[in-house]
Motif scaffolding. Structure first.
Motif, PDB file in Angstrom:
ATOM      1  N   GLN A 173      -1.308  -9.753   2.850  1.00  0.00           N
ATOM      2  CA  GLN A 173      -2.385  -9.544   3.827  1.00  0.00           C
ATOM      3  C   GLN A 173      -3.748  -9.618   3.155  1.00  0.00           C
ATOM      4  O   GLN A 173      -4.707 -10.130   3.729  1.00  0.00           O
ATOM      5  CB  GLN A 173      -2.167  -8.210   4.547  1.00  0.00           C
TER       6      GLN A 173
ATOM      7  N   ASP B 178      10.615  -7.182  -4.234  1.00  0.00           N
ATOM      8  CA  ASP B 178       9.545  -6.353  -3.696  1.00  0.00           C
ATOM      9  C   ASP B 178       9.730  -4.909  -4.158  1.00  0.00           C
ATOM     10  O   ASP B 178      10.863  -4.472  -4.365  1.00  0.00           O
ATOM     11  CB  ASP B 178       9.538  -6.412  -2.158  1.00  0.00           C
TER      12      ASP B 178
ATOM     13  N   GLN C 227      11.158   2.152  -3.236  1.00  0.00           N
ATOM     14  CA  GLN C 227      12.317   1.333  -2.896  1.00  0.00           C
ATOM     15  C   GLN C 227      12.191  -0.035  -3.543  1.00  0.00           C
ATOM     16  O   GLN C 227      11.091  -0.566  -3.657  1.00  0.00           O
ATOM     17  CB  GLN C 227      12.436   1.184  -1.370  1.00  0.00           C
TER      18      GLN C 227
ATOM     19  N   SER D 123       8.325   8.271  -3.357  1.00  0.00           N
ATOM     20  CA  SER D 123       9.435   7.443  -2.916  1.00  0.00           C
ATOM     21  C   SER D 123       9.179   5.976  -3.292  1.00  0.00           C
ATOM     22  O   SER D 123       8.114   5.430  -3.012  1.00  0.00           O
ATOM     23  CB  SER D 123       9.608   7.603  -1.396  1.00  0.00           C
TER      24      SER D 123
ATOM     25  N   GLU E 140       6.047   4.622  -1.282  1.00  0.00           N
ATOM     26  CA  GLU E 140       5.634   5.432  -0.129  1.00  0.00           C
ATOM     27  C   GLU E 140       5.393   4.548   1.101  1.00  0.00           C
ATOM     28  O   GLU E 140       4.389   4.702   1.800  1.00  0.00           O
ATOM     29  CB  GLU E 140       4.380   6.255  -0.457  1.00  0.00           C
ATOM     30  N   GLY E 141       6.302   3.628   1.312  1.00  0.00           N
ATOM     31  CA  GLY E 141       6.217   2.779   2.494  1.00  0.00           C
ATOM     32  C   GLY E 141       5.318   1.570   2.330  1.00  0.00           C
ATOM     33  O   GLY E 141       5.269   0.714   3.213  1.00  0.00           O
ATOM     34  N   VAL E 142       4.595   1.500   1.216  1.00  0.00           N
ATOM     35  CA  VAL E 142       3.662   0.385   1.027  1.00  0.00           C
ATOM     36  C   VAL E 142       4.319  -0.698   0.178  1.00  0.00           C
ATOM     37  O   VAL E 142       4.596  -0.496  -1.004  1.00  0.00           O
ATOM     38  CB  VAL E 142       2.355   0.864   0.358  1.00  0.00           C
ATOM     39  N   SER E 143       4.590  -1.825   0.811  1.00  0.00           N
ATOM     40  CA  SER E 143       5.228  -2.938   0.123  1.00  0.00           C
ATOM     41  C   SER E 143       4.194  -3.717  -0.668  1.00  0.00           C
ATOM     42  O   SER E 143       3.151  -4.111  -0.144  1.00  0.00           O
ATOM     43  CB  SER E 143       5.918  -3.846   1.145  1.00  0.00           C
TER      44      SER E 143
ATOM     45  N   ALA F 123       4.531  -6.738  -1.841  1.00  0.00           N
ATOM     46  CA  ALA F 123       4.468  -8.123  -1.372  1.00  0.00           C
ATOM     47  C   ALA F 123       3.658  -8.239  -0.080  1.00  0.00           C
ATOM     48  O   ALA F 123       2.821  -9.129   0.061  1.00  0.00           O
ATOM     49  CB  ALA F 123       5.884  -8.669  -1.174  1.00  0.00           C
ATOM     50  N   ILE F 124       3.891  -7.327   0.854  1.00  0.00           N
ATOM     51  CA  ILE F 124       3.181  -7.402   2.145  1.00  0.00           C
ATOM     52  C   ILE F 124       1.693  -7.118   1.948  1.00  0.00           C
ATOM     53  O   ILE F 124       0.830  -7.770   2.548  1.00  0.00           O
ATOM     54  CB  ILE F 124       3.801  -6.426   3.162  1.00  0.00           C
ATOM     55  N   THR F 125       1.386  -6.148   1.084  1.00  0.00           N
ATOM     56  CA  THR F 125      -0.013  -5.807   0.852  1.00  0.00           C
ATOM     57  C   THR F 125      -0.772  -6.971   0.219  1.00  0.00           C
ATOM     58  O   THR F 125      -1.862  -7.330   0.674  1.00  0.00           O
ATOM     59  CB  THR F 125      -0.119  -4.541  -0.025  1.00  0.00           C
ATOM     60  N   TYR F 126      -0.167  -7.588  -0.808  1.00  0.00           N
ATOM     61  CA  TYR F 126      -0.811  -8.757  -1.412  1.00  0.00           C
ATOM     62  C   TYR F 126      -0.948  -9.887  -0.393  1.00  0.00           C
ATOM     63  O   TYR F 126      -1.951 -10.593  -0.353  1.00  0.00           O
ATOM     64  CB  TYR F 126      -0.019  -9.263  -2.623  1.00  0.00           C
TER      65      TYR F 126
END
Lengths: 296, 200
Positions: free
Chosen positions: B171, B157, B143, B141, B161-164, B166-169
């Motif tokens: 953090q 972004d 998005q 998946s 599989e639910g892992v963004s 932008a958010i991962t980078y």
């Protein structure tokens, strides 16, 4: 053949992280209460055992080098992709009770029906689960576990934990995993003769090889693109779990101001340094502006 | 008679021009266009790796709002950074993504993208839901978070599989900045990482 110096290097690789974790204090220092911003960041990261966890990741990478990388290489050479897919299908089918019972615990009647239907079709037409026939009949696979059930029941994710061989986890998820393996997994009821201990070890080894093979390319990408793999993996794990708990529904929009009217947005209103689990809508959505929570 | 043929031709022409350009503003067409160019002109194109990387860099710049992603990723540290640091970060971040994604060009194996729907996202944005399907029928998946910009749609972004991304980078870099005592520590490590990837 492993030569003496490279054997020592391997030993070092395994022993050093453990020694380091034991000598250093295994706990991340909590910032003083006089610095509320830092305290909030600390609580959002929710990784009080970070030094220990980092050592466990290093240990796990050592175990991969010594045990799993060679296993995976042999497995991929000996068994071509259709066969590996068959192994994955078989394991999923064998572990049906884990998914089914957790579907029911979560009140997901329709998904429980799909899990049951898949089991009946794949165990028979699919030759003991080797072939995923049900997938083509509009009954795609989904997994569930007791960690997700606990989340649906409102249990907090707890502190982050990195567990060698199993990988990223947390207080809630490791508890759930123990329940799944001790109560729901059919292997827990292995009462046959011979050597049940050896069979259990072989079983978990098989689960690990299958899981690691499927995760390999994604983890490899994450490692190559990151400069702090530990932090990247922690962030990715939490988001991936959040999505699993939501049963695949998209995450609520994170802080849309960031992508939009950026200049008017005061970042100091928020502190997302560590992340926590802001996007489940289940585990305390600390990072979301209130109107977004209301809009869901 | 002639006249009506002329007008119907004109009409058809204007329709086709509109269709050709629609991908810039229609989220579904935008992602399909992006995937088509990616697959036909890069992944399955008969050109060398360096050309593929260059084409991907162009496509990445055309399709993504890289500065917006950079701002999101650096979060609080963006506001504290000066212009030189901001530019240095954006340039390194672009390189990092280009080289990371280039690593996977060679293992492309006929995967296709299947756009499954769109939902409004934020005030002017759209979230495009898609699946990347491989030859075994296994799907991942993905998005795409889109925002309207003056030049057309831009991706801010990618969520796998639910892992963004932008958010991962964000953090990860927060953790690096904390450990290295500031943005300069992050920039130094990024520089190392980029040159390692470039030479691999």
């Amino acid at each position: 053949m492993v030569s003496a110096p490279s054997f020592l290097r391997l030993l070092n690789r395994l022993a050093l992280p453990v020694a380091a974790a034991l000598t250093l204090s295994a706990c991340a220092a909590k910032p003083p209460a006089s610095d509320p911003e830092a305290v909030r960041a600390f609580e959002e990261i929710n990784d009080p055992l970070e030094p220990w966890n980092r050592a466990m990741l290093q240990l796990d990478q050592g175990l991969d080098t010594v045990i799993f990388d060679p296993s995976l290489a042999v497995y991929k050479t000996v068994v071509p992709q259709p066969g590996r897919q068959g192994v994955t299908n078989f394991i999923r089918n064998f572990r049906t009770p884990v998914t089914l019972v957790n579907d029911i615990f979560q009140g997901e009647g329709q998904r429980a029906g799909i899990t049951m239907g898949r089991f009946v079709i794949n165990s028979t037409v699919g030759l003991l689960g080797l072939f995923d026939v049900a997938k083509h009949l509009d009954m795609p696979y989904h997994g569930e576990d007791f960690g997700q059930t606990l989340a649906v029941w409102g249990v907090d994710e707890g502190p982050y934990l990195y567990v060698p061989i199993l990988g990223p986890s947390g207080g809630r998820d490791i508890t759930g995993y123990a329940f799944d393996q001790l109560v729901l997994d059919p292997m827990a009821y292995d009462g046959q003769g011979g050597n049940p201990f050896l069979r259990t070890v072989a079983y978990f080894y098989g689960l690990a090889v299958d899981g690691k093979t499927r995760a390999a390319s994604a983890l490899d990408d994450l490692e190559a693109s990151s400069i702090d793999y530990y932090a990247a993996l922690r962030a990715a794990y939490r988001q991936n779990r959040a999505q699993a708990i939501r049963n695949g529904a998209p995450a609520p929009t994170p802080l849309l101001e960031d992508f939009d009217d950026f200049d008017d947005f005061d970042f100091d209103d928020f502190d997302f340094d560590g992340g926590g689990d802001p996007f489940t809508g289940l585990d305390g959505a600390t990072d979301q502006p209130h109107e977004e929570i209301a809009a869901q | 008679m002639k006249r009506s043929i002329f007008f119907s031709l004109l009409f058809m022409f204007s329709q086709s021009v509109a269709a050709e350009d629609a991908w810039r503003t229609n989220p579904t067409s935008f992602i399909n266009h992006f995937a088509e160019v990616g697959i036909d002109d890069i992944l399955s194109a008969n050109i060398n790796e360096a050309d593929k990387t260059e084409r991907f860099r162009n496509l990445f710049n055309e399709g993504f709002d890289i500065p917006a992603i950079g701002r999101f990723v650096l979060a609080r540290n963006w506001r504290r950074a000066n212009d030189t640091e901001k530019q240095a970060f954006i340039a390194l971040f672009e390189d990092l993504i280009v080289y990371t994604w280039s690593r996977r060009f060679s293992i492309y194996d006929g995967q296709t993208i299947d756009v499954r729907g769109t939902t409004p996202d934020g005030e002017t944005g759209t979230l495009v839901d898609s699946a990347i399907v491989d030859s075994n029928g296994e799907s991942v998946s993905v998005q795409w978070r889109l925002r309207k910009r003056e030049e057309g749609l831009r991706i801010v972004d990618v969520i796998v599989e639910g892992v963004s991304m932008a958010i991962t980078y964000r953090q990860e870099y927060a953790s690096v900045i904390r450990q290295r005592g500031g943005l300069n520590g992050l920039l130094a490590m990024l520089k190392q990482q980029v040159s390692a990837l470039e030479n691999s």
